[in-house]
Design an enzyme around this catalytic site. Structure first.
Site, PDB file in Angstrom:
ATOM      1  CB  SER A   9      -1.695  -1.873  10.131  1.00 61.81           C
ATOM      2  OG  SER A   9      -2.833  -1.042  10.239  1.00 61.81           O
ATOM      3  CG  HIS A  34       0.732   2.087   9.050  1.00 61.93           C
ATOM      4  ND1 HIS A  34       1.396   3.001   8.260  1.00 61.93           N
ATOM      5  CD2 HIS A  34      -0.552   2.046   8.599  1.00 61.93           C
ATOM      6  CE1 HIS A  34       0.553   3.486   7.360  1.00 61.93           C
ATOM      7  NE2 HIS A  34      -0.636   2.927   7.552  1.00 61.93           N
ATOM      8  CG  ASP A  36      -4.179   2.622   8.810  1.00 60.44           C
ATOM      9  OD1 ASP A  36      -3.636   3.287   7.913  1.00 60.44           O
ATOM     10  OD2 ASP A  36      -3.994   1.404   8.968  1.00 60.44           O
ATOM     11  CG  MET A  38      -9.640   5.035   8.724  1.00 62.90           C
ATOM     12  SD  MET A  38     -10.391   3.407   8.462  1.00 62.90           S
ATOM     13  CE  MET A  38      -8.921   2.415   8.159  1.00 62.90           C
ATOM     14  CG  HIS A  67      -2.364   6.195   6.163  1.00 62.75           C
ATOM     15  ND1 HIS A  67      -2.748   4.960   5.675  1.00 62.75           N
ATOM     16  CD2 HIS A  67      -2.822   7.110   5.268  1.00 62.75           C
ATOM     17  CE1 HIS A  67      -3.419   5.126   4.548  1.00 62.75           C
ATOM     18  NE2 HIS A  67      -3.475   6.413   4.282  1.00 62.75           N
ATOM     19  CG  MET A  69      -6.714   6.777   5.149  1.00 60.17           C
ATOM     20  SD  MET A  69      -7.192   5.035   5.145  1.00 60.17           S
ATOM     21  CE  MET A  69      -6.304   4.479   6.592  1.00 60.17           C
ATOM     22  CG  MET A 138      -3.899   3.869  -0.222  1.00 59.31           C
ATOM     23  SD  MET A 138      -3.529   3.358   1.483  1.00 59.31           S
ATOM     24  CE  MET A 138      -4.750   2.042   1.745  1.00 59.31           C
ATOM     25  CG  ASP A 176      -1.677   0.596   4.430  1.00 60.39           C
ATOM     26  OD1 ASP A 176      -1.965  -0.554   4.801  1.00 60.39           O
ATOM     27  OD2 ASP A 176      -2.137   1.618   4.989  1.00 60.39           O
TER      28      ASP A 176
END
Length: 220
Positions: A9, A34, A36, A38, A67, A69, A138, A176
């Site tokens: 990540s 990976h 993330d 947000m 990913h 979010m 998650m 994750d």
């Protein structure tokens, strides 16, 4: 048995030395990056957006597992594709028309997946599973790195694996949150295919060796 995958990540990387850390992942036994994303609304944190992902893609030699979010991810699918996403996963809880959003991802030329928060039952995916390249479960509450792994995840993996097998699908299960060498093998044994690991990898003294050991562990 197909090889189990490791996805470091990038949220846990050193952003002052991002190119160095991307190069490290390139050289490692890891399979994916990976990423993330947000937005400060769907989760209580803000990470990074298109410019940073574009910069990572310029140096990455492995697929980008993005990913999202974020609220209403359907607004940005094309943009994330354009900056280099290979896989895009969206939260079940973040989009009203999930089928349409997954179709958007597929039409953009990316592999499509769904993410479930800790307390969202895996049963909600029964009808949409055939459209999912991957389901990300998650194992922490999303929004911050470095959290403690939640033990309820094992049972959720087993339930999801049964649903996938019962439908005769090849859908991958990704985990994750809080993944280390202490729980990685148990997660794979429960039915997981892809493990995301951030702080455990990037805070280790020898990141290449940590990834190598983790990859060997999940495929032992």
């Amino acid at each position: 048995m197909s090889s189990k995958l490791i996805a470091p990540s990038i949220l846990a990387a050193d952003f002052g030395n991002l190119q160095r850390d991307v190069k490290m992942v390139n050289q490692s036994d890891a399979d994916w990056f990976h990423i993330d994303v947000m937005d400060g609304h769907f989760v209580p944190n803000i990470s990074y957006g298109m410019p940073v992902i574009k910069a990572i893609k310029q140096h990455a030699t492995k697929p980008l597992d993005v990913h999202l979010m974020i609220e209403k991810p359907e607004r940005y699918i094309e943009e994330f594709k354009n900056v280099g996403a290979d896989i895009i996963t969206v939260h079940y809880e973040s989009t009203v028309h999930l089928h349409r959003t997954l179709s958007q991802i597929e039409n953009a030329g990316c592999k499509a997946g769904v993410v479930l928060n800790l307390t969202t039952p895996v049963s909600v995916l029964e009808d949409i599973l055939p459209k999912c390249y991957m389901v990300l479960l998650m194992s922490i509450n999303p929004g911050f790195g470095g959290q403690k792994f939640e033990e309820m995840t094992y049972n959720r993996i087993k339930k999801l694996r049964k649903m996938i097998d019962d439908q005769g699908l090849d859908t991958l299960i990704e985990i994750d949150g809080g993944v280390t060498n202490k729980n990685a093998k148990a997660l794979i044994d429960a039915g997981a295919d892809v493990l995301v690991s951030g702080s455990y990898i990037f805070r280790s003294e020898d990141q290449l060796q940590t990834i190598k050991d983790l990859k060997a562990l999940v495929n032992s």
